[in-house]
Motif scaffolding. Structure first.
Motif, PDB file in Angstrom:
ATOM      1  N   THR A  99     -32.781 -31.610 -55.168  1.00  0.00           N
ATOM      2  CA  THR A  99     -33.844 -31.868 -54.195  1.00  0.00           C
ATOM      3  C   THR A  99     -34.134 -30.619 -53.373  1.00  0.00           C
ATOM      4  OG1 THR A  99     -33.135 -34.179 -54.035  1.00  0.00           O
ATOM      5  CG2 THR A  99     -34.586 -33.355 -52.293  1.00  0.00           C
ATOM      6  N   MET A 100     -33.084 -29.915 -52.964  1.00  0.00           N
ATOM      7  CA  MET A 100     -33.263 -28.680 -52.210  1.00  0.00           C
ATOM      8  C   MET A 100     -33.931 -27.603 -53.066  1.00  0.00           C
ATOM      9  SD  MET A 100     -32.273 -29.394 -49.209  1.00  0.00           S
ATOM     10  CE  MET A 100     -32.338 -27.743 -48.524  1.00  0.00           C
ATOM     11  N   MET A 101     -33.624 -27.586 -54.363  1.00  0.00           N
ATOM     12  CA  MET A 101     -34.266 -26.618 -55.251  1.00  0.00           C
ATOM     13  C   MET A 101     -35.759 -26.888 -55.361  1.00  0.00           C
ATOM     14  SD  MET A 101     -32.324 -24.212 -56.288  1.00  0.00           S
ATOM     15  CE  MET A 101     -33.505 -23.575 -57.483  1.00  0.00           C
ATOM     16  N   VAL A 102     -36.147 -28.152 -55.371  1.00  0.00           N
ATOM     17  CA  VAL A 102     -37.568 -28.508 -55.397  1.00  0.00           C
ATOM     18  C   VAL A 102     -38.254 -27.985 -54.138  1.00  0.00           C
ATOM     19  CG1 VAL A 102     -39.203 -30.429 -55.299  1.00  0.00           C
ATOM     20  CG2 VAL A 102     -37.278 -30.508 -56.906  1.00  0.00           C
ATOM     21  N   ILE A 103     -37.576 -28.103 -52.989  1.00  0.00           N
ATOM     22  CA  ILE A 103     -38.127 -27.596 -51.729  1.00  0.00           C
ATOM     23  C   ILE A 103     -38.315 -26.077 -51.812  1.00  0.00           C
ATOM     24  CG2 ILE A 103     -37.636 -27.244 -49.271  1.00  0.00           C
ATOM     25  CD1 ILE A 103     -36.237 -29.974 -49.303  1.00  0.00           C
ATOM     26  N   LEU A 104     -37.331 -25.374 -52.379  1.00  0.00           N
ATOM     27  CA  LEU A 104     -37.437 -23.923 -52.533  1.00  0.00           C
ATOM     28  C   LEU A 104     -38.616 -23.551 -53.418  1.00  0.00           C
ATOM     29  CD1 LEU A 104     -36.476 -20.973 -52.374  1.00  0.00           C
ATOM     30  CD2 LEU A 104     -34.885 -21.484 -54.243  1.00  0.00           C
ATOM     31  N   LEU A 105     -38.739 -24.224 -54.563  1.00  0.00           N
ATOM     32  CA  LEU A 105     -39.842 -23.925 -55.481  1.00  0.00           C
ATOM     33  C   LEU A 105     -41.189 -24.234 -54.838  1.00  0.00           C
ATOM     34  CD1 LEU A 105     -38.329 -25.243 -58.845  1.00  0.00           C
ATOM     35  CD2 LEU A 105     -38.500 -22.873 -58.059  1.00  0.00           C
ATOM     36  N   GLY A 106     -41.227 -25.295 -54.035  1.00  0.00           N
ATOM     37  CA  GLY A 106     -42.458 -25.627 -53.326  1.00  0.00           C
ATOM     38  C   GLY A 106     -42.842 -24.542 -52.337  1.00  0.00           C
ATOM     39  N   LEU A 107     -41.856 -23.997 -51.616  1.00  0.00           N
ATOM     40  CA  LEU A 107     -42.127 -22.923 -50.670  1.00  0.00           C
ATOM     41  C   LEU A 107     -42.613 -21.667 -51.384  1.00  0.00           C
ATOM     42  CD1 LEU A 107     -41.972 -21.787 -47.770  1.00  0.00           C
ATOM     43  CD2 LEU A 107     -39.597 -21.143 -48.258  1.00  0.00           C
ATOM     44  N   LEU A 108     -41.984 -21.356 -52.526  1.00  0.00           N
ATOM     45  CA  LEU A 108     -42.410 -20.186 -53.296  1.00  0.00           C
ATOM     46  C   LEU A 108     -43.848 -20.347 -53.783  1.00  0.00           C
ATOM     47  CD1 LEU A 108     -39.194 -19.471 -55.430  1.00  0.00           C
ATOM     48  CD2 LEU A 108     -39.943 -18.312 -53.349  1.00  0.00           C
ATOM     49  N   ALA A 109     -44.191 -21.581 -54.191  1.00  0.00           N
ATOM     50  CA  ALA A 109     -45.557 -21.836 -54.656  1.00  0.00           C
ATOM     51  C   ALA A 109     -46.557 -21.697 -53.514  1.00  0.00           C
ATOM     52  CB  ALA A 109     -45.641 -23.236 -55.264  1.00  0.00           C
ATOM     53  N   ILE A 110     -46.202 -22.214 -52.339  1.00  0.00           N
ATOM     54  CA  ILE A 110     -47.093 -22.134 -51.174  1.00  0.00           C
ATOM     55  C   ILE A 110     -47.335 -20.675 -50.780  1.00  0.00           C
ATOM     56  CG2 ILE A 110     -47.265 -22.626 -48.702  1.00  0.00           C
ATOM     57  CD1 ILE A 110     -45.796 -25.267 -49.275  1.00  0.00           C
ATOM     58  N   ASN A 111     -46.265 -19.867 -50.871  1.00  0.00           N
ATOM     59  CA  ASN A 111     -46.378 -18.455 -50.487  1.00  0.00           C
ATOM     60  C   ASN A 111     -46.971 -17.585 -51.590  1.00  0.00           C
ATOM     61  OD1 ASN A 111     -45.294 -19.055 -48.011  1.00  0.00           O
ATOM     62  ND2 ASN A 111     -43.260 -18.282 -48.469  1.00  0.00           N
ATOM     63  N   GLY A 112     -47.282 -18.203 -52.717  1.00  0.00           N
ATOM     64  CA  GLY A 112     -47.918 -17.454 -53.796  1.00  0.00           C
ATOM     65  C   GLY A 112     -46.987 -16.540 -54.571  1.00  0.00           C
ATOM     66  N   THR A 113     -45.698 -16.831 -54.563  1.00  0.00           N
ATOM     67  CA  THR A 113     -44.748 -16.024 -55.320  1.00  0.00           C
ATOM     68  C   THR A 113     -45.027 -16.190 -56.813  1.00  0.00           C
ATOM     69  OG1 THR A 113     -43.071 -16.350 -53.599  1.00  0.00           O
ATOM     70  CG2 THR A 113     -42.299 -15.576 -55.761  1.00  0.00           C
ATOM     71  N   PRO A 114     -45.250 -15.107 -57.540  1.00  0.00           N
ATOM     72  CA  PRO A 114     -45.595 -15.231 -58.962  1.00  0.00           C
ATOM     73  C   PRO A 114     -44.400 -15.697 -59.812  1.00  0.00           C
ATOM     74  CG  PRO A 114     -45.320 -12.924 -58.364  1.00  0.00           C
ATOM     75  CD  PRO A 114     -45.257 -13.699 -57.079  1.00  0.00           C
ATOM     76  N   ILE A 115     -44.695 -16.520 -60.803  1.00  0.00           N
ATOM     77  CA  ILE A 115     -43.666 -16.950 -61.756  1.00  0.00           C
ATOM     78  C   ILE A 115     -43.533 -15.867 -62.820  1.00  0.00           C
ATOM     79  CG2 ILE A 115     -43.027 -18.686 -63.459  1.00  0.00           C
ATOM     80  CD1 ILE A 115     -44.641 -20.717 -61.890  1.00  0.00           C
ATOM     81  N   THR A 116     -42.323 -15.408 -63.048  1.00  0.00           N
ATOM     82  CA  THR A 116     -42.068 -14.352 -64.027  1.00  0.00           C
ATOM     83  C   THR A 116     -41.109 -14.854 -65.104  1.00  0.00           C
ATOM     84  OG1 THR A 116     -40.116 -13.440 -62.887  1.00  0.00           O
ATOM     85  CG2 THR A 116     -42.300 -12.671 -62.154  1.00  0.00           C
TER      86      THR A 116
END
Length: 263
Positions: free
Chosen positions: A121-138
């Motif tokens: 669940t915490m990992m989902v929160i992290l991925l959500g924050l990265l998506a909101i901040n526009g962190t590119p998926i590599t």
């Protein structure tokens, strides 16, 4: 090999017992299993306020401090909880399982599985924050699976070792609690070791295998660096993990028929 076979053979039982223990732990709480998420979120908010605002800590990379901190503190919460709970996993249930046809070596694994809900669940929160901040998926995000497997392998090895020693020497668990408090700071969970300490001291602190996992999560999501770029460090981590597994399994098989005598 006997210990590993017991994990594979009893995998469905491990998940059933872990699910039952999760419900039993929070059954008298109004919010129930939600506390598995609320507790770490409250702690994250406190650490971010103290270190992110109060001490103006920096990530030492292009990522924001909150992203950097979350990428390290989420695996740390999981690792810390499993190590401390797992160290007492055999001792707390020895009276019950000694009267049943029950492989005691699966008890540390039950601790690992029971903490996975909060972790994912915490990992989902992290991925959500990265998506909101526009962190590119590599492509480096694909190595998350490697670091997850490495984390589980290390946790099972160290927890089997700790659970066995904690039955034989009760003072060990008290010492372990103190060690984990120290490791929180020397692993660089809320502050960047590279930017605040001399390089020789950083190299010394990297001998802690937990640093390998925590830093690996950050390299995966934020730094675009592969684990294959540090082959000697990777070999060191797996050598430590396999050594702990061998020693822990050997001690467990040697003493488990006499665990009750140490109560």
């Amino acid at each position: 090999m006997e210990v590993i076979k017991e994990q594979i053979k009893n995998l469905p039982m491990i998940f059933r017992i872990a699910r039952y223990e999760d419900k039993a732990t929070y059954q008298s709480h109004y919010l129930g299993l939600a506390w598995q998420i609320l507790n770490p979120l409250i702690q994250i908010a406190i650490y971010y306020f103290v270190f992110g605002f109060g001490m103006n800590a920096k990530s030492g990379s292009d990522a924001s401090y909150i992203e950097w901190m979350l990428a390290g503190i989420i695996p740390w919460f999981f690792i810390s909880a499993v190590i401390l709970q797992g160290a007492n996993s055999i001792y707390n249930k020895i009276g019950m399982v000694s009267k049943m046809n029950f492989p005691m070596s699966i008890l540390p694994n039950i601790t690992i599985v029971s903490n996975l809900t909060s972790y994912f669940t915490m990992m989902v929160i992290l991925l959500g924050l990265l998506a909101i901040n526009g962190t590119p998926i590599t492509i480096y995000w694909g190595q998350y699976l490697y670091y997850f497997v490495a984390m589980i392998a290390f946790l099972f090895s160290v927890t089997l070792f700790n659970a066995t020693i904690s039955v034989l020497v009760r003072d060990y668990y008290i010492m372990l609690q103190s060690v984990m408090r120290v490791l929180f700071y020397v692993t660089g969970i809320v502050w960047n070791l590279e930017t605040m300490l001399p390089q020789w001291l950083v190299d010394l602190l990297k001998l802690n295998p937990i640093y390998y996992v925590v830093n690996g999560f950050r390299e995966t999501f934020l730094m675009n660096k592969g684990f294959w770029e540090s082959p000697s460090y990777t070999m060191y981590f797996w050598l430590i993990t396999l050594t702990l597994l061998f020693v822990g399994a050997t001690l467990h098989m040697k003493f488990r028929e006499r665990f009750v005598d140490y109560l």
